[in-house]
Enzyme design. Structure first.
Site, PDB file in Angstrom:
ATOM      1  N   TRP A  94      18.948  30.450 -37.450  1.00 41.26           N
ATOM      2  CA  TRP A  94      18.295  29.826 -36.296  1.00 41.26           C
ATOM      3  C   TRP A  94      17.470  28.600 -36.700  1.00 41.26           C
ATOM      4  O   TRP A  94      17.271  27.683 -35.911  1.00 41.26           O
ATOM      5  CB  TRP A  94      17.412  30.828 -35.542  1.00 41.26           C
ATOM      6  N   TRP A 114       4.698  30.655 -20.243  1.00 45.84           N
ATOM      7  CA  TRP A 114       5.507  30.827 -21.473  1.00 45.84           C
ATOM      8  C   TRP A 114       5.122  29.764 -22.495  1.00 45.84           C
ATOM      9  O   TRP A 114       5.016  30.025 -23.686  1.00 45.84           O
ATOM     10  CB  TRP A 114       7.013  30.692 -21.162  1.00 45.84           C
ATOM     11  N   TRP A 164      22.479  35.061 -42.858  1.00 43.17           N
ATOM     12  CA  TRP A 164      23.168  34.261 -41.830  1.00 43.17           C
ATOM     13  C   TRP A 164      24.362  33.613 -42.542  1.00 43.17           C
ATOM     14  O   TRP A 164      24.270  32.477 -43.000  1.00 43.17           O
ATOM     15  CB  TRP A 164      22.228  33.207 -41.236  1.00 43.17           C
ATOM     16  N   GLU A 174       6.600  29.831 -16.112  1.00 41.26           N
ATOM     17  CA  GLU A 174       7.184  29.039 -17.215  1.00 41.26           C
ATOM     18  C   GLU A 174       6.096  28.240 -17.936  1.00 41.26           C
ATOM     19  O   GLU A 174       6.135  28.066 -19.150  1.00 41.26           O
ATOM     20  CB  GLU A 174       8.274  28.087 -16.689  1.00 41.26           C
ATOM     21  N   ASN A 184      17.460  24.588 -19.539  1.00 38.31           N
ATOM     22  CA  ASN A 184      16.986  25.799 -20.228  1.00 38.31           C
ATOM     23  C   ASN A 184      18.084  26.848 -20.398  1.00 38.31           C
ATOM     24  O   ASN A 184      18.227  27.447 -21.462  1.00 38.31           O
ATOM     25  CB  ASN A 184      15.799  26.402 -19.474  1.00 38.31           C
ATOM     26  N   TRP A 202      14.080  29.520 -29.991  1.00 35.34           N
ATOM     27  CA  TRP A 202      15.078  29.836 -31.031  1.00 35.34           C
ATOM     28  C   TRP A 202      14.933  31.270 -31.519  1.00 35.34           C
ATOM     29  O   TRP A 202      15.920  31.984 -31.670  1.00 35.34           O
ATOM     30  CB  TRP A 202      15.002  28.831 -32.190  1.00 35.34           C
TER      31      TRP A 202
HETATM   32  C1  LIG Z   1      16.381  27.406 -27.874  1.00 36.47           C
HETATM   33  C2  LIG Z   1      15.327  26.798 -26.971  1.00 36.47           C
HETATM   34  C3  LIG Z   1      14.605  25.687 -27.385  1.00 36.47           C
HETATM   35  C4  LIG Z   1      13.618  25.143 -26.566  1.00 36.47           C
HETATM   36  N1  LIG Z   1      12.921  24.035 -27.004  1.00 36.47           N
HETATM   37  C5  LIG Z   1      11.944  23.517 -26.227  1.00 36.47           C
HETATM   38  C6  LIG Z   1      11.199  22.386 -26.667  1.00 36.47           C
HETATM   39  O1  LIG Z   1      11.369  21.878 -27.777  1.00 36.47           O
HETATM   40  N2  LIG Z   1      10.262  21.869 -25.819  1.00 36.47           N
HETATM   41  C7  LIG Z   1      10.016  22.423 -24.585  1.00 36.47           C
HETATM   42  O2  LIG Z   1       9.159  21.909 -23.856  1.00 36.47           O
HETATM   43  N3  LIG Z   1      10.675  23.509 -24.176  1.00 36.47           N
HETATM   44  C8  LIG Z   1      11.646  24.062 -24.936  1.00 36.47           C
HETATM   45  N4  LIG Z   1      12.352  25.138 -24.478  1.00 36.47           N
HETATM   46  C9  LIG Z   1      11.984  25.752 -23.182  1.00 36.47           C
HETATM   47  C10 LIG Z   1      12.716  25.184 -21.953  1.00 36.47           C
HETATM   48  O3  LIG Z   1      14.085  25.146 -22.183  1.00 36.47           O
HETATM   49  C11 LIG Z   1      12.231  23.798 -21.547  1.00 36.47           C
HETATM   50  O4  LIG Z   1      10.830  23.759 -21.491  1.00 36.47           O
HETATM   51  C12 LIG Z   1      12.774  23.388 -20.175  1.00 36.47           C
HETATM   52  O5  LIG Z   1      14.167  23.417 -20.181  1.00 36.47           O
HETATM   53  C13 LIG Z   1      12.266  22.009 -19.835  1.00 36.47           C
HETATM   54  O6  LIG Z   1      12.768  21.593 -18.605  1.00 36.47           O
HETATM   55  P1  LIG Z   1      11.832  21.494 -17.319  1.00 36.47           P
HETATM   56  O7  LIG Z   1      10.635  20.677 -17.624  1.00 36.47           O
HETATM   57  O8  LIG Z   1      12.704  21.041 -16.207  1.00 36.47           O
HETATM   58  O9  LIG Z   1      11.420  23.011 -17.143  1.00 36.47           O
HETATM   59  P2  LIG Z   1      10.858  23.796 -15.869  1.00 36.47           P
HETATM   60  O10 LIG Z   1      11.798  24.914 -15.645  1.00 36.47           O
HETATM   61  O11 LIG Z   1      10.578  22.897 -14.757  1.00 36.47           O
HETATM   62  O12 LIG Z   1       9.517  24.437 -16.438  1.00 36.47           O
HETATM   63  C14 LIG Z   1       8.250  23.776 -16.346  1.00 36.47           C
HETATM   64  C15 LIG Z   1       7.626  23.672 -17.700  1.00 36.47           C
HETATM   65  O13 LIG Z   1       7.378  24.964 -18.240  1.00 36.47           O
HETATM   66  C16 LIG Z   1       7.600  24.962 -19.643  1.00 36.47           C
HETATM   67  N5  LIG Z   1       8.698  25.881 -19.951  1.00 36.47           N
HETATM   68  C17 LIG Z   1       9.773  26.147 -19.190  1.00 36.47           C
HETATM   69  N6  LIG Z   1      10.541  27.093 -19.770  1.00 36.47           N
HETATM   70  C18 LIG Z   1       9.945  27.406 -20.924  1.00 36.47           C
HETATM   71  C19 LIG Z   1      10.248  28.319 -21.978  1.00 36.47           C
HETATM   72  N7  LIG Z   1      11.324  29.122 -21.940  1.00 36.47           N
HETATM   73  N8  LIG Z   1       9.429  28.363 -23.047  1.00 36.47           N
HETATM   74  C20 LIG Z   1       8.318  27.591 -23.105  1.00 36.47           C
HETATM   75  N9  LIG Z   1       7.966  26.725 -22.130  1.00 36.47           N
HETATM   76  C21 LIG Z   1       8.771  26.623 -21.063  1.00 36.47           C
HETATM   77  C22 LIG Z   1       7.954  23.542 -20.022  1.00 36.47           C
HETATM   78  O14 LIG Z   1       6.784  22.881 -20.431  1.00 36.47           O
HETATM   79  C23 LIG Z   1       8.489  22.968 -18.726  1.00 36.47           C
HETATM   80  O15 LIG Z   1       8.350  21.590 -18.615  1.00 36.47           O
HETATM   81  C24 LIG Z   1      13.349  25.716 -25.301  1.00 36.47           C
HETATM   82  C25 LIG Z   1      14.084  26.845 -24.887  1.00 36.47           C
HETATM   83  C26 LIG Z   1      15.063  27.377 -25.711  1.00 36.47           C
HETATM   84  C27 LIG Z   1      15.834  28.570 -25.244  1.00 36.47           C
END
Ligand SMILES: Cc1cc2nc3c(=O)[nH]c(=O)nc-3n(C[C@H](O)[C@H](O)[C@H](O)COP(=O)(O)OP(=O)(O)OC[C@H]3O[C@@H](n4cnc5c(N)ncnc54)[C@H](O)[C@@H]3O)c2cc1C
Length: 475
Positions: free
Chosen positions: A362, A278, A306, A275, A344, A385
């Site tokens: 979107w 990502w 859209w 993650e 997420n 998105w």
């Molecule tokens: C529509 C949409 C919008 C999003 N907007 C954001 C946003 O504005 N900022 C943001 O940080 N993340 C965003 N994410 C990714 C993800 O949802 C969040 O990073 C995550 O939910 C943060 O919670 P966590 O720190 O507990 O994640 P964990 O699951 O603990 O992951 C650890 C770290 O990995 C990164 N990460 C995790 N999942 C993703 C992912 N799918 N894409 C990119 N990085 C990721 C984040 O930095 C996160 O803190 C988005 C995802 C979607 C589907």
């Protein structure tokens, strides 16, 4: 005596801060470092920023100011255009260099370009550093040296590269007494007031969150990460966004606990680190393709229509306020409003619902998330998105449309998440949360009936995408 400026941007910490360490080394043992933050001076509504993130920023700056004082420094606050303010500050203090960590988003880049021009004109060294990522835009490339547009091969290269170790905590900083500082920014400076119960800001709080996560939940992350009612993820996204913790510290902490874990636990760690990858994948994509903020990454879908949900001009507002009648969608939108954060899995469900059930652009959802999220990160938000809309790099194909009812059965079968965020549904039976009511009537007083039939809108999405594709093929 040598004086240099360190410009804090999204790196509010004194441990493992690349540019700050370089600034201190450049100033030398008898030199001085001027740490500065330049607050933006916009007022009133802002399309991309909202109270949750600004409040977290203010709290993190206050904590940074204390941390700097504790090691002998002083945070200088200025307000306005960053380049003009840095030029003024360097002039006032006789600083010969400005240090900063690079910002991966297009706005940050354009400010850096202006800063470098100003530095060249004024004879001030501008020293920019990699800090927000483990591997920056030009490190994980294909064998031909081109940019990966797909995640899996990118991540293979990313994992194969040698990893930098986190740097030390800074123990001593000397700041000249002369430069004037404005007071620490307050939320009201931007005409905003607190709107959500955000996490505790500051470097110490972020480090504690990391410590709590790696000392237990990380080992079951692989299973728990998809269940929105469980605190199974690290909740470090706002900390990464503001640099209260570095990705190097996270990588290092995760690797340290990996050694003692059984195979399932190790798999969880790899899943977790993926993650983090990502995040960097989206950052490098946005760096190479800044047009992503304006248009669909996949050119097939550029110019898509859209049209919105027929007969529902209020569809966007109902989505924003969590009143669509789809409990899993509404719970997620209410979690966002209440906390500035959304799980997420729930982000994916709500984003798909906006684009594939409400047929809304979107970009509307992207901007709403940026205004609402405490962790709003331009690259990840755009990536998420575009992934959900089916238009992005390595996105969900347009015909793979999540069904909100099946998602509920799979990820919140007992309605724990739904009931936590929708009090109107506290006393309804589980089964009524898992499928559309057969009589189409509301399942609880004050809570609406589903505003649409998912199967019908799914068909409409397929039609819209197929029609656009056919038009493109003909033109
Ligand atoms: C529509 C949409 C919008 C999003 N907007 C954001 C946003 O504005 N900022 C943001 O940080 N993340 C965003 N994410 C990714 C993800 O949802 C969040 O990073 C995550 O939910 C943060 O919670 P966590 O720190 O507990 O994640 P964990 O699951 O603990 O992951 C650890 C770290 O990995 C990164 N990460 C995790 N999942 C993703 C992912 N799918 N894409 C990119 N990085 C990721 C984040 O930095 C996160 O803190 C988005 C995802 C979607 C589907």
């Amino acid at each position: 005596m040598k004086r240099v400026v360190h410009w804090f941007r999204r790196d509010f910490r004194i441990t493992d801060n690349t540019a700050l360490s370089a600034a201190i080394a450049a100033a030398g043992s008898d030199g001085e470092v001027i740490p500065v933050y330049v607050a933006s001076d916009w007022k009133g509504s802002h399309e991309w920023t909202g109270p949750a993130r600004q409040e977290f920023l203010c709290g993190s700056l206050a904590s940074l100011a204390k941390n700097l004082e504790a090691i002998g420094g002083r945070l200088i606050i200025r307000r306005g255009d960053a380049v003009a303010e840095l030029e003024k500050l360097a002039g006032e203090t006789g600083a010969t260099a400005i240090f900063a960590n690079r910002d991966p988003d297009p706005f940050g880049r354009s400010v850096e370009a202006r800063l470098e021009t100003m530095g060249a004109e004024r004879g001030i060294t501008v020293s920019l550093h990699k800090d927000a990522c483990i591997h920056e835009r030009d490190e994980a490339l294909t064998g031909q040296g081109t940019v990966f547009r797909v995640f899996t091969p990118y991540s293979k290269v990313w994992f194969g590269l040698p990893k930098p170790m986190p740097g030390p905590a800074i123990r001593k900083l000397s700041t000249p007494s002369a430069p004037v500082s404005l007071p620490l920014p307050q939320l009201s400076d931007w005409g905003l007031s607190p709107a959500a119960a955000i996490p505790e800001p500051g470097e110490r709080a972020a480090r504690e969150r990391l410590k709590a996560f790696v000392s237990g939940p990380i080992a079951s992350y692989g299973d728990a990460r998809d269940i929105p009612s469980v605190a199974g993820t690290s909740q470090l996204s706002q900390d990464l966004r503001f640099g209260l913790i570095s990705p190097r510290q996270i990588y290092d902490a995760a690797k340290k606990v990996e050694e003692g874990l059984p195979p399932e636990g190790r798999k969880s760690i790899m899943k977790y680190l993926a993650e983090i990858v990502w995040r960097e994948f989206y950052m490098q994509l946005l760096w190479h393709y800044p047009e992503l903020l304006e248009q669909e990454f996949n050119s097939t879908w550029r110019g898509m229509e859209w049209p919105g949900l027929k007969g529902h001009p209020d569809a966007f507002e109902r989505w924003c306020f969590g009143m669509t009648g789809f409990p899993i969608v509404d719970a997620a939108m209410r979690q966002l409003a209440a906390t500035g954060w959304m799980h997420n899995r729930a982000r994916m469900i709500t984003a798909m619902f906006l684009t594939k059930d409400l047929h809304l652009d979107w970009r509307l959802g992207e901007a709403f998330f940026m205004r609402s999220l405490v962790d709003g990160e331009i690259a990840s938000n755009n990536g998420g998105w575009q992934w959900s809309a089916g238009t992005g790099a390595d996105a969900a194909p347009y015909f793979r449309i999540q069904n909100p009812w099946s998602q509920t059965k799979r990820y919140d079968p007992e309605g724990l998440y739904i009931r936590r965020w929708i009090p109107e549904l506290k006393n309804v039976s589980n089964s009524s949360l898992l499928e559309a009511p057969s009589d189409g009537r509301p399942i609880a007083p004050g809570y609406p009936a589903p505003m649409l039939d998912h199967a019908a809108e799914r068909d409409r999405t397929m039609e819209l995408f197929a029609r656009h594709k056919a038009l493109g093929a003909r033109s």
